[in-house]
Design an enzyme around this catalytic site. Structure first.
Site, PDB file in Angstrom:
ATOM      1  N   SER A 239       0.963  -0.963  -0.299  1.00 23.49           N
ATOM      2  CA  SER A 239      -0.188  -0.234  -0.030  1.00 23.49           C
ATOM      3  C   SER A 239       0.919   1.122  -0.229  1.00 23.49           C
ATOM      4  O   SER A 239       0.798   1.627  -0.992  1.00 23.49           O
ATOM      5  CB  SER A 239      -1.390   0.091   1.788  1.00 23.49           C
ATOM      6  OG  SER A 239      -0.513   0.196   1.978  1.00 23.49           O
ATOM      7  N   HIS A 269      -2.464  -8.461   2.021  1.00 27.63           N
ATOM      8  CA  HIS A 269      -1.830  -7.860   2.875  1.00 27.63           C
ATOM      9  C   HIS A 269      -2.878  -6.983   3.617  1.00 27.63           C
ATOM     10  O   HIS A 269      -3.191  -8.120   4.135  1.00 27.63           O
ATOM     11  CB  HIS A 269      -1.298  -6.603   1.549  1.00 27.63           C
ATOM     12  CG  HIS A 269      -0.353  -4.689   1.596  1.00 27.63           C
ATOM     13  ND1 HIS A 269      -0.037  -5.256   3.263  1.00 27.63           N
ATOM     14  CD2 HIS A 269      -1.302  -4.150   1.628  1.00 27.63           C
ATOM     15  CE1 HIS A 269       0.681  -3.829   3.185  1.00 27.63           C
ATOM     16  NE2 HIS A 269       0.114  -3.106   2.377  1.00 27.63           N
ATOM     17  N   HIS A 316       5.013 -13.001   6.365  1.00 30.15           N
ATOM     18  CA  HIS A 316       5.537 -11.220   6.585  1.00 30.15           C
ATOM     19  C   HIS A 316       7.192 -11.701   5.051  1.00 30.15           C
ATOM     20  O   HIS A 316       7.894 -12.388   5.558  1.00 30.15           O
ATOM     21  CB  HIS A 316       6.152 -10.938   7.742  1.00 30.15           C
ATOM     22  CG  HIS A 316       6.049  -9.338   7.803  1.00 30.15           C
ATOM     23  ND1 HIS A 316       6.400  -8.472   6.924  1.00 30.15           N
ATOM     24  CD2 HIS A 316       4.765  -8.295   7.989  1.00 30.15           C
ATOM     25  CE1 HIS A 316       6.320  -7.374   6.720  1.00 30.15           C
ATOM     26  NE2 HIS A 316       4.833  -7.268   7.481  1.00 30.15           N
ATOM     27  N   ARG A 325       3.103  -5.278  16.320  1.00 30.32           N
ATOM     28  CA  ARG A 325       2.380  -4.718  16.593  1.00 30.32           C
ATOM     29  C   ARG A 325       1.485  -6.102  17.126  1.00 30.32           C
ATOM     30  O   ARG A 325       0.152  -5.527  17.301  1.00 30.32           O
ATOM     31  CB  ARG A 325       1.563  -3.852  14.303  1.00 30.32           C
ATOM     32  CG  ARG A 325       2.843  -3.673  14.222  1.00 30.32           C
ATOM     33  CD  ARG A 325       2.816  -2.957  13.188  1.00 30.32           C
ATOM     34  NE  ARG A 325       2.596  -4.191  11.944  1.00 30.32           N
ATOM     35  CZ  ARG A 325       2.408  -3.971  10.979  1.00 30.32           C
ATOM     36  NH1 ARG A 325       2.249  -2.914  10.151  1.00 30.32           N
ATOM     37  NH2 ARG A 325       2.643  -5.324  10.378  1.00 30.32           N
ATOM     38  N   ASP A 371      -1.844  -8.578  11.069  1.00 33.14           N
ATOM     39  CA  ASP A 371      -3.571  -8.821  11.457  1.00 33.14           C
ATOM     40  C   ASP A 371      -4.153 -10.692  11.717  1.00 33.14           C
ATOM     41  O   ASP A 371      -5.294 -10.053  11.761  1.00 33.14           O
ATOM     42  CB  ASP A 371      -3.817  -9.170  10.023  1.00 33.14           C
ATOM     43  CG  ASP A 371      -3.150  -8.279   8.837  1.00 33.14           C
ATOM     44  OD1 ASP A 371      -4.267  -7.106   9.504  1.00 33.14           O
ATOM     45  OD2 ASP A 371      -2.544  -8.049   8.474  1.00 33.14           O
TER      46      ASP A 371
END
Ligand code: CMX
Length: 440
Positions: A239, A269, A316, A325, A371
């Site tokens: 992105s 993504h 990843h 995160r 995610d």
């Protein structure tokens, strides 16, 4: 000139001059080699762009202007108990940790700029209700492009040295309006168009939660954390890189950002946050229990892999450790949430999946990414509509990619145009190399 803009251009002008002098002397310096695997393999690790706002280390994870997430949680001004995304934007744009007053100034500034023109809502209303929220989001951002100051001033004749100025204005306006647009899409899609007006007393994240229809203070704190940690992940991710590429053509920030949102909408993504929670709900349904054992989860993971699909939320392209995160969201759950089955499943999956992925022998990173956790937190607070999740990611991602776009225009970054080759070229190249080795 406003204080943020002033600070930004002072810093950016100084760096522009420094970079210019450095390139004059060292422009030919070699900084890396490229192998055939990288040419075919999605350009992993090739250093080919500059991104000032954050940097990703494979082991440590993300650092925003040099600060890790735990460091930011200590340094940035808070709204209630969690850091405010306004502070992160200020940090990314200026390189300086803002004061409480500066963050408050930014909150007010975004509030002043938050009005969304009526035609954007009309465009959304023209779409079928079941249009995916990410499709609605990107269409709405494109519709908002009528407001672009960059596009208007470029048409009028804008000197390159001034490109940064309307880029900053567009970025600020766009960020200010995104929560309203996202909340409108949410309420239109899932709540019969029962829209909620902004609350001028809330901060950026708190107001977003309010417009979505959530007044729970813990949920507002979750939004502050969520919108902070998803904001940036250096420039190479799909992105961010898309925003950079499109922006390099001098498309304005609205067009560049909506292009980035299209990249975020891919399941490898940002859409992985939707995939993760759907995958967990399917597990619950298939196993007939909301408290599956680790053995049951392991079998479900193996069935997923046997079907030839990836385990969403794991792996990843850069990271080689559990994503900080993910860990920040886990810490949030440990602090705020007790006895949630869905959160427990996420934690059990975290124990079960890595050894299975490792055993495949090909997965470079068996650990969870950002995610893997976010959906369970949202479900816990009642935001259960998974197809909306990537819009939340997108609202946050605006902070990083638009701050970076301001830097790209201020540094005068050129049109991006890497080299592509054909497979014929690759085989000819190899044949020539072999010949040369043979000759020598
Ligand atoms: N489950 C199963 N297989 C996986 C896997 C996973 N979670 N992650 C990687 N692999 C596989 C790859 O598909 C690849 O297989 P093939 O060689 O058969 O094609 C192999 O392992 C090597 O891949 P890699 O080098 O480890 O990973 P990549 O850099 O190519 O891809 C990513 C990275 C994120 C696309 C991949 O790990 C993946 O598909 N993960 C699941 C989707 C996901 O969670 N995406 C979100 C990422 C974070 C974000 O952008 O929001």
């Amino acid at each position: 000139m406003d204080p943020l803009k002033q600070k930004f251009i002072e810093k950016a002008s100084a760096l522009r001059d420094k970079v210019k002098a450095m390139l004059k002397e060292h422009g030919e310096m070699v900084v890396g080699n490229v192998n055939m695997g990288q040419v075919y393999g999605g350009a992993r690790d090739i250093k080919m762009m500059v991104w000032e706002t954050s940097e990703l280390d494979a082991q440590e994870g993300i650092r925003f202007r040099g600060y890790s997430i735990p460091e930011l949680q200590k340094l940035l001004p808070k709204g209630d108990k969690e850091v405010r995304p306004e502070g992160l934007f200020w940090l990314m744009l200026t390189g300086e940790v803002p004061t409480e007053d500066e963050v408050e100034w930014l909150r007010n500034e975004w509030r002043k700029r938050n009005e969304v023109p009526e035609h954007v809502f009309s465009v959304l209303e023209a779409l079928p209700k079941d249009t995916h929220p990410m499709t609605q989001f990107t269409i709405a951002i494109n519709a908002l492009q009528t407001q672009s100051i960059f596009a208007r001033r470029y048409d009028e004749g804008l000197s390159k040295s001034e490109h940064w100025d309307p880029t900053y204005e567009d970025s600020m306006n766009l960020i200010a309006k995104l929560p309203r647009i996202a909340a409108y899409i949410y309420r239109r899609t899932y709540h019969n168009g029962d829209h909620i007006e902004p609350n001028i007393n809330e901060d950026w994240a708190g107001n977003f939660a309010h417009m979505l229809g959530f007044e729970n203070q813990d949920f507002k704190n979750l939004m502050r954390l969520y919108l902070t940690i998803h904001a940036d992940h250096e420039g190479g991710n799909a992105s961010a890189h898309t925003v950079h590429l499109v922006g390099s053509t001098l498309s304005d920030p609205y067009l560049s950002f909506s292009a980035g949102i299209n990249a975020l909408a891919g399941p490898l993504h940002g859409l992985a946050n939707q995939e993760v929670i759907n995958w967990i709900f399917e597990m619950i349904e298939k196993l007939g229990t909301s408290s599956p054992s680790k053995d049951q989860i392991a079998q479900y993971v193996k069935d997923t892999l046997a079907a030839g699909v990836v385990v969403p939320g794991y792996g990843h392209a850069v990271l080689r450790q559990p994503d900080p995160r993910f860990m920040a969201q886990k810490a949030f759950a440990e602090q705020y949430i007790k006895g949630s089955d869905i959160v427990q499943i996420v934690w059990d999956v975290f124990e079960v999946v890595p050894p299975i992925l490792q055993s495949l022998g090909k997965v470079k990173n068996p650990w969870p990414n950002v995610d893997a956790h976010s959906g369970a937190l949202l479900v816990h607070y009642g935001l259960k509509e998974a197809s909306f999740y990537t819009v939340l990611f997108g609202v946050s991602r605006a902070l990083g990619v638009l701050a970076a776009t301001c830097w790209s225009r201020a540094l005068g970054m050129p049109l991006e145009r890497p080299k592509s080759v054909t497979s014929d070229w690759a085989f000819d190249f190899l044949a020539k190399q072999k010949q040369e080795v043979g000759v020598n």
